[in-house]
Design an enzyme around this catalytic site. Structure first.
Site, PDB file in Angstrom:
ATOM      1  CB  THR A  59     -12.642  -1.553 -14.369  1.00  0.00           C
ATOM      2  OG1 THR A  59     -12.826  -0.420 -15.243  1.00  0.00           O
ATOM      3  CG2 THR A  59     -11.995  -2.665 -15.164  1.00  0.00           C
ATOM      4  CG  HIS A  60     -16.495   0.099  -9.762  1.00  0.00           C
ATOM      5  ND1 HIS A  60     -17.140   1.214 -10.233  1.00  0.00           N
ATOM      6  CD2 HIS A  60     -17.466  -0.814  -9.555  1.00  0.00           C
ATOM      7  CE1 HIS A  60     -18.446   0.986 -10.310  1.00  0.00           C
ATOM      8  NE2 HIS A  60     -18.672  -0.247  -9.916  1.00  0.00           N
ATOM      9  CG  ASP A  89     -20.026   1.107 -13.257  1.00  0.00           C
ATOM     10  OD1 ASP A  89     -20.662   2.128 -13.580  1.00  0.00           O
ATOM     11  OD2 ASP A  89     -20.509   0.195 -12.562  1.00  0.00           O
ATOM     12  CE  LYS A  91     -23.221   3.199 -11.214  1.00  0.00           C
ATOM     13  NZ  LYS A  91     -22.202   2.146 -11.147  1.00  0.00           N
ATOM     14  CG  ASP A  94     -19.291  17.912 -11.251  1.00  0.00           C
ATOM     15  OD1 ASP A  94     -19.906  18.984 -11.486  1.00  0.00           O
ATOM     16  OD2 ASP A  94     -18.597  17.734 -10.236  1.00  0.00           O
ATOM     17  N   GLY A  96     -20.036  19.564 -17.557  1.00  0.00           N
ATOM     18  CA  GLY A  96     -19.190  19.156 -18.677  1.00  0.00           C
ATOM     19  C   GLY A  96     -17.710  19.408 -18.464  1.00  0.00           C
ATOM     20  CB  SER A 149     -29.835  -3.135 -10.105  1.00  0.00           C
ATOM     21  OG  SER A 149     -28.609  -2.833  -9.461  1.00  0.00           O
ATOM     22  CD  GLN A 207     -27.186  -5.049  -7.173  1.00  0.00           C
ATOM     23  OE1 GLN A 207     -28.131  -4.330  -7.478  1.00  0.00           O
ATOM     24  NE2 GLN A 207     -26.045  -5.043  -7.835  1.00  0.00           N
ATOM     25  NE  ARG A 227     -21.578  -8.125  -4.671  1.00  0.00           N
ATOM     26  CZ  ARG A 227     -22.459  -7.433  -3.951  1.00  0.00           C
ATOM     27  NH1 ARG A 227     -22.359  -7.419  -2.632  1.00  0.00           N
ATOM     28  NH2 ARG A 227     -23.425  -6.755  -4.538  1.00  0.00           N
TER      29      ARG A 227
HETATM   30  P1  BMP Z   1     -22.759  -7.505  -8.185  1.00  0.00           P
HETATM   31  O1  BMP Z   1     -23.176  -8.471  -9.337  1.00  0.00           O
HETATM   32  O2  BMP Z   1     -21.610  -8.035  -7.402  1.00  0.00           O
HETATM   33  O3  BMP Z   1     -23.931  -7.083  -7.351  1.00  0.00           O
HETATM   34  O4  BMP Z   1     -22.166  -6.193  -8.898  1.00  0.00           O
HETATM   35  C1  BMP Z   1     -22.943  -5.335  -9.683  1.00  0.00           C
HETATM   36  C2  BMP Z   1     -22.075  -4.315 -10.369  1.00  0.00           C
HETATM   37  O5  BMP Z   1     -22.892  -3.472 -11.200  1.00  0.00           O
HETATM   38  C3  BMP Z   1     -21.329  -3.364  -9.436  1.00  0.00           C
HETATM   39  O6  BMP Z   1     -20.071  -3.070 -10.026  1.00  0.00           O
HETATM   40  C4  BMP Z   1     -22.168  -2.100  -9.425  1.00  0.00           C
HETATM   41  O7  BMP Z   1     -21.387  -0.929  -9.248  1.00  0.00           O
HETATM   42  C5  BMP Z   1     -22.806  -2.113 -10.811  1.00  0.00           C
HETATM   43  N1  BMP Z   1     -24.148  -1.494 -10.884  1.00  0.00           N
HETATM   44  C6  BMP Z   1     -25.233  -2.014 -10.183  1.00  0.00           C
HETATM   45  O8  BMP Z   1     -25.111  -3.001  -9.457  1.00  0.00           O
HETATM   46  N2  BMP Z   1     -26.462  -1.408 -10.311  1.00  0.00           N
HETATM   47  C7  BMP Z   1     -26.672  -0.313 -11.098  1.00  0.00           C
HETATM   48  O9  BMP Z   1     -27.793   0.160 -11.182  1.00  0.00           O
HETATM   49  C8  BMP Z   1     -25.580   0.198 -11.819  1.00  0.00           C
HETATM   50  C9  BMP Z   1     -24.322  -0.409 -11.706  1.00  0.00           C
HETATM   51  O10 BMP Z   1     -23.309   0.056 -12.422  1.00  0.00           O
END
Ligand code: BMP
EC number: 4.1.1.23
Length: 256
Positions: A59-60, A89, A91, A94, A96, A149, A207, A227
């Protein structure tokens, strides 16, 4: 010799990690769905549809426009119904003391419902110590972002190496990494890999995609697909089955 997910479950120190690997074996799924939609209705609808095919729902939570406690109650019900781990997720990135509050307080109270969260290693060990104070008593697990990624990202080389060393110092709480491959010095840790598509190689915002086969051959344990499953014109059930099968077949290939 390659170990099965079920065999690995028994050797992991963290309860959430054990549970995750046990349920992967039970459901025959190494698919996590990244549920990046912005309304509660869509979120619950897709979660219910893909639930039977996934080991993890990522989730976000802060992108939901109509977030409320009812969403969390319904999400927990879906988790019981379909048997999956919840990964927020978030991330964290900051010091502790700050991440401790971000994890447990505010409107989202992430620690109450997310089995797994993730963090950047950039602040140093204090980020893990802070999150651990909240998460470990609840048997939660943490992933560190060892790689990303997206095109041009800085999580490479010495940064990735330092992140791996940091994880090794906190094996009670750090259950694995976000990365595209397994690291030799800590094979037992879980590798979860985003940036997965069977159809395309990139989006228009940086991406970059690989196939389930590509990353599982490189030692990934769990594929994260967003997606590709619920994007425009897609049937989420059909796509979840397709990615689940692709991920599981790639895993089985390792034993041939
Ligand atoms: P999508 O398959 O729609 O591109 O989504 C990828 C998901 O993984 C998103 O939620 C993104 O925040 C997360 N993500 C990413 O794509 N690359 C990373 O390096 C780290 C991630 O958490």
């Amino acid at each position: 010799m390659t170990k099965t997910y079920g065999e690995r479950a028994t050797s992991l120190p963290n309860k959430t990690a054990q549970e995750l690997f046990t349920l992967m074996e039970r459901k025959k799924s190494n698919l996590a769905v990244a549920l990046d939609v912005t309304t509660k209705q869509e979120f619950l609808d897709i979660a219910d549809k893909v639930g039977p095919y996934i080991c993890c729902l990522k989730t976000h939570i802060d992108i939901l426009e109509d977030f409320d406690q009812d969403l969390i109650d319904k999400l927990k019900k879906l988790q019981k119904k379909h048997d999956f781990i919840i990964f927020e997720d978030r991330k964290f990135a900051d010091i502790g003391n700050t991440v401790k509050h971000q994890y447990s307080k505010g409107i989202y109270k992430i620690a109450e419902w997310a089995d797994i969260v993730d963090a950047h290693a950039i602040p140093g060990d204090g980020i893990i110590t802070g999150l651990k104070e909240i998460g470990l008593p609840l048997n939660r697990g943490l992933l560190l972002l060892a790689e990303m990624s997206s095109k041009g990202n800085l999580a490479t080389g010495a940064y990735t190496e330092a992140t791996i060393e940091m994880a090794k110092r906190h094996k009670d709480f750090v259950i694995g990494f976000i990365s595209g491959k397994k690291f030799n010095s800590c094979e037992e840790l879980i590798i979860m890999t985003p940036g997965i598509s069977l159809d395309i190689s990139n989006d228009d915002l940086g991406q970059q995609y690989k196939t389930p086969r590509n990353v599982i051959e490189n030692g990934s344990d769990i594929i994260i697909v967003g997606r590709g499953i619920y994007g425009k014109g897609k049937d989420a059930v059909v796509e979840a089955q397709r990615y689940r099968n692709a991920g599981w077949e790639a895993y089985l290939k390792k034993f041939e």
